[in-house]
Design a protein around this motif. Structure first.
Motif, PDB file in Angstrom:
ATOM      1  N   GLU A  65      44.411  46.390  55.559  1.00 45.64           N
ATOM      2  CA  GLU A  65      44.576  45.050  56.388  1.00 45.64           C
ATOM      3  C   GLU A  65      46.450  45.257  56.576  1.00 45.64           C
ATOM      4  O   GLU A  65      47.056  44.242  57.613  1.00 45.64           O
ATOM      5  N   LEU A  66      47.390  45.060  55.283  1.00 48.32           N
ATOM      6  CA  LEU A  66      48.618  44.737  55.177  1.00 48.32           C
ATOM      7  C   LEU A  66      49.277  45.646  56.059  1.00 48.32           C
ATOM      8  O   LEU A  66      50.295  45.341  56.503  1.00 48.32           O
ATOM      9  N   LEU A  76      53.387  37.069  52.832  1.00 49.67           N
ATOM     10  CA  LEU A  76      51.615  36.231  52.244  1.00 49.67           C
ATOM     11  C   LEU A  76      51.962  36.409  50.255  1.00 49.67           C
ATOM     12  O   LEU A  76      53.311  36.849  50.221  1.00 49.67           O
ATOM     13  N   PRO A  77      51.607  35.598  49.220  1.00 49.39           N
ATOM     14  CA  PRO A  77      51.877  35.036  48.111  1.00 49.39           C
ATOM     15  C   PRO A  77      51.463  36.834  47.541  1.00 49.39           C
ATOM     16  O   PRO A  77      50.154  37.606  48.125  1.00 49.39           O
ATOM     17  N   LYS A  79      49.572  37.749  45.352  1.00 51.34           N
ATOM     18  CA  LYS A  79      47.945  38.209  44.808  1.00 51.34           C
ATOM     19  C   LYS A  79      47.128  38.823  45.932  1.00 51.34           C
ATOM     20  O   LYS A  79      46.760  39.575  46.289  1.00 51.34           O
ATOM     21  N   LEU A  80      47.134  37.768  46.985  1.00 47.25           N
ATOM     22  CA  LEU A  80      46.787  38.274  48.597  1.00 47.25           C
ATOM     23  C   LEU A  80      47.481  39.925  49.027  1.00 47.25           C
ATOM     24  O   LEU A  80      46.520  40.546  49.354  1.00 47.25           O
ATOM     25  N   LYS A  81      48.298  39.698  48.778  1.00 44.71           N
ATOM     26  CA  LYS A  81      49.265  40.653  49.216  1.00 44.71           C
ATOM     27  C   LYS A  81      49.068  42.243  48.685  1.00 44.71           C
ATOM     28  O   LYS A  81      48.453  43.574  48.978  1.00 44.71           O
ATOM     29  N   ASP A  83      45.880  41.945  47.493  1.00 42.22           N
ATOM     30  CA  ASP A  83      44.249  42.460  47.741  1.00 42.22           C
ATOM     31  C   ASP A  83      44.455  43.045  48.946  1.00 42.22           C
ATOM     32  O   ASP A  83      43.295  44.011  49.238  1.00 42.22           O
ATOM     33  N   LEU A  84      45.403  43.482  50.160  1.00 41.37           N
ATOM     34  CA  LEU A  84      45.236  43.541  51.580  1.00 41.37           C
ATOM     35  C   LEU A  84      45.712  44.897  51.177  1.00 41.37           C
ATOM     36  O   LEU A  84      45.871  45.994  52.259  1.00 41.37           O
ATOM     37  N   GLN A  86      45.289  47.150  49.756  1.00 42.92           N
ATOM     38  CA  GLN A  86      44.162  48.521  49.137  1.00 42.92           C
ATOM     39  C   GLN A  86      43.676  49.026  49.960  1.00 42.92           C
ATOM     40  O   GLN A  86      44.188  48.474  51.026  1.00 42.92           O
TER      41      GLN A  86
END
Length: 101
Positions: A65-66, A76-77, A79-81, A83-84, A86
């Motif tokens: 997604e990133l 993005l923070p 943690k979210l970065k 996750d995205l 992956q």
């Protein structure tokens, strides 16, 4: 989303199209985070029950997604970065690198 929710959502769209004279649709169905057989079945059943002619494809990206939106990583923070960043969460059955959902 539940199978019932997917069915109702698809049926409402199909009925609206039929009401406006559309008799065939091509749906590039997108399932988040990944397709599940019961959700796919619900979408297909709604099209069958509505009577509209439908060609349906599963739109499942194979990139993280990133990587889809420019500058997203900058906003993005951490943690979210992470996750995205992956890889895509779903690989078709039978592929050697299929991931469990």
């Amino acid at each position: 989303m539940s199978p019932r929710g997917a069915y109702v959502r698809t049926m409402l769209g199909a009925l609206e199209m039929l009401k406006n004279g559309v008799t065939a649709v091509q749906d590039d169905a997108f399932f988040v985070p990944a397709p599940r057989p019961e959700i796919i079945d619900a979408v297909m059943q709604a099209y069958a029950d509505s009577g509209i002619r439908a060609t349906v494809a599963l739109d499942q990206p194979n990139v993280p997604e990133l990587e889809k939106l420019p500058f997203l990583a900058d906003m993005l923070p951490p943690k979210l970065k992470a996750d995205l960043a992956q890889p895509a969460r779903w690989t078709p059955p039978g592929c050697s690198n299929a991931m469990a959902i």
